[in-house]
Design an enzyme around this catalytic site. Structure first.
Site, PDB file in Angstrom:
ATOM      1  CD  GLU A  43     -39.090  28.993  14.830  1.00  0.00           C
ATOM      2  OE1 GLU A  43     -38.319  29.578  15.429  1.00  0.00           O
ATOM      3  OE2 GLU A  43     -39.056  28.696  13.496  1.00  0.00           O
TER       4      GLU A  43
ATOM      5  CB  CYS B 199     -38.106  33.497  22.128  1.00  0.00           C
ATOM      6  SG  CYS B 199     -38.438  34.334  20.846  1.00  0.00           S
TER       7      CYS B 199
END
Ligand code: NAD
Length: 476
Positions: A218, A252
């Site tokens: 991720e 993110c």
């Protein structure tokens, strides 16, 4: 808050061996055992909400409401959703037989992968360690967890949670930095779930290759926002400002740069400035005094961001919104920059801080070309009401996800797979997709007794077999 004390030298090899033995025993456990573990995490989170707030404040100056919304609620959602659906997810899934295997019965059975490693980052340090842990346990695995050394209070709280709820052969937390990670990565884990930067993602994938461990990566990247001519400017500005500046831009999924249609540039900049200040200040207090605004995690990132701003300004960027910085407190005012040239560092690397370049475009092709010449981002955001235009943008770009008329909220949608694509990640997380990532989808085929379809094709390959094969090929 007192800084945490680190654990004594962790016995990584011993724990790994113990988890291997335990993982074998856990393969045949019923769903209730898995649900008990996950339920205990949910209860612990509720009972320790204040301690979680305090750790996140000590590490990142996170406002408690923001910690609730972005760390505690997502983790509790994962717990609740998993408890509600785990029985269904664990059921073997029946599949139909193709013509060549008529008479067989097949299922896809989800088996635990075994001993799993979870390495997590500092920006949402609680949820990004605990969320994958819930998925690992849901799939019936044991886990070794390495939280980020840059959120030490939260790392030590996660260790306390795990020590209170699990035995070391079920789950164990190892605090520390890259050295601890690398020691862990040398072991033959059955699955590695890594959340962090693309640069470290490559190190993790190389280490995983040595043992052929499967990976979920991720990662991050430069998530663009397109503000198209049909966008509602004030709504777009408010939603972009929230997603960009919460957690001081260290998200993110934060909008990394905005591409606004030239016709809306002035009104958009004005609205974005106003919304940013309105959202994060209160009663005329300065942003530095504001209880709603987080801090940069450490001096290294503070200096990195300062350098990105200086580099852009030296190359001709204009500051539309700027303000003080206080390096002693890692406080950085939001920066909105226009006229940022493509060769500025700001446009080359993930920003990961409260700095937002706003570029303009005249025709969509130009904007799509700019997006497509960069690595595939974790998310792409579109503001506007023209569905045909949305479809064109979605079809002609690749990203981990698309969110229309908002930013980052798809992270909270537990029924959607979450993750990137290539440079922004490999594999998906959350809900069923997290369970799937930590499971081996094992096909189990049961052949019938007596005459079977495949036996018609056995050698010796007589004329009859060949005629049958020719007939079969004509069916396709
Ligand atoms: P990072 O890659 O520096 O660190 C992540 C983890 O890897 C930490 O636990 C760290 O100790 C470990 N690590 C660091 N260097 C290592 C090395 N050489 N070998 C082995 N392990 C090492 O990331 P970060 O600074 O903690 O987080 C920021 C990055 O994470 C950003 O790129 C952001 O976009 C990304 N991120 C992605 C998601 C997502 O869900 N896709 C979520 C949060 C953050």
């Amino acid at each position: 808050m007192e800084p945490p004390t680190l654990t004594a030298a962790p016995q990584i090899d011993e724990v790994f061996s113990a988890q291997r033995i335990r993982a074998r025993a856990m393969r045949s456990e019923p769903a209730t055992r898995r649900k008990n573990r996950i339920g205990s995490i949910g209860k612990w989170i509720k009972a320790n909400r204040t301690a979680i707030h305090e750790s996140l404040y000590a590490d990142l100056h996170k406002p408690s409401a923001e910690s609730d919304a972005t760390e505690i609620i997502p983790a509790l959602t994962e717990v609740q959703h998993t408890l509600a659906h785990l029985d269904d997810w664990m059921k073997p899934r029946k599949v139909d037989a193709p013509v060549t295997l008529l008479g067989t019965r097949s299922v896809i059975q989800y088996e635990p992968k075994g001993v799993c490693l979870i390495i997590s980052p500092w920006n949402y340090p609680f949820n990004l360690a605990v969320g994958p842990l819930i998925s690992a346990l849901a799939a019936g695995n044991t886990a070794m967890v390495k939280p980020s050394e840059f959120a030490p209070h939260t790392a030590s709280l996660i260790r306390r949670m795990v020590e209170e709820l699990f035995t070391p052969d079920e789950v164990m937390v190892f605090e520390g930095g890259p050295n601890v990670s690398q020691k862990l990565l040398s072991l033959p884990f059955d699955h590695i779930f890594f959340t962090g930067s693309p640069a470290v993602g490559k190190i993790v994938m190389k280490a995983a290759a040595e043992n052929l461990s499967s990976v979920t990566l991720e990662l991050g990247g430069k998530s663009p926002v397109l503000v198209t001519p049909s966008a509602q400017v004030s709504m777009a500005a408010r939603r972009i400002a929230v997603a960009k500046f919460i957690n001081n831009g260290q998200t993110c999924l934060a909008p990394d740069y905005v591409l606004v249609h030239q016709s809306l540039f002035s009104s958009f900049i004005e609205a974005l400035k106003n919304e940013t200040l309105r959202l994060f200040t209160e009663n005329g207090k300065s942003l530095e005094e504001s209880p709603h605004y987080a801090r940069i995690v450490n001096q290294r990132h503070f200096q990195r961001l300062q350098h990105l701003i200086e580099d852009a300004v030296n190359r001709g960027a204009a500051a539309e919104l700027a303000g003080p910085m206080n390096d002693a407190r890692n406080f950085m005012h939001p920066f909105i920059l226009s006229n940022v040239p493509e060769n500025a560092l700001l446009m080359q690397e993930e920003i990961f801080g409260p700095v937002l370049p706003v570029l303009t475009y005249n025709n969509l092709e130009e904007a799509l070309q700019l997006i497509n010449q960069k690595p595939k981002p974790l998310a792409l955001y579109i503001f506007g009401s023209d569905k045909a235009e949305h479809n064109k943008i979605i079809a002609e770009t690749s990203s981990g996800a698309v969110c229309v008329n908002d930013c980052a909220i798809h992270f909270l949608h537990i029924n959607l797979p979450f993750g990137g694509v290539n440079h922004s990640g490999i594999g998906k997380a959350h809900g069923f997709y997290g369970f799937q990532a930590f499971s081996n989808e094992k096909p189990v085929l049961v052949q019938r007794k007596g005459l079977t379809t495949v036996s018609f094709f056995y050698p010796p390959y007589t004329q009859k077999v060949k005629q049958l094969t020719n007939w079969l090929i004509r069916l396709f």
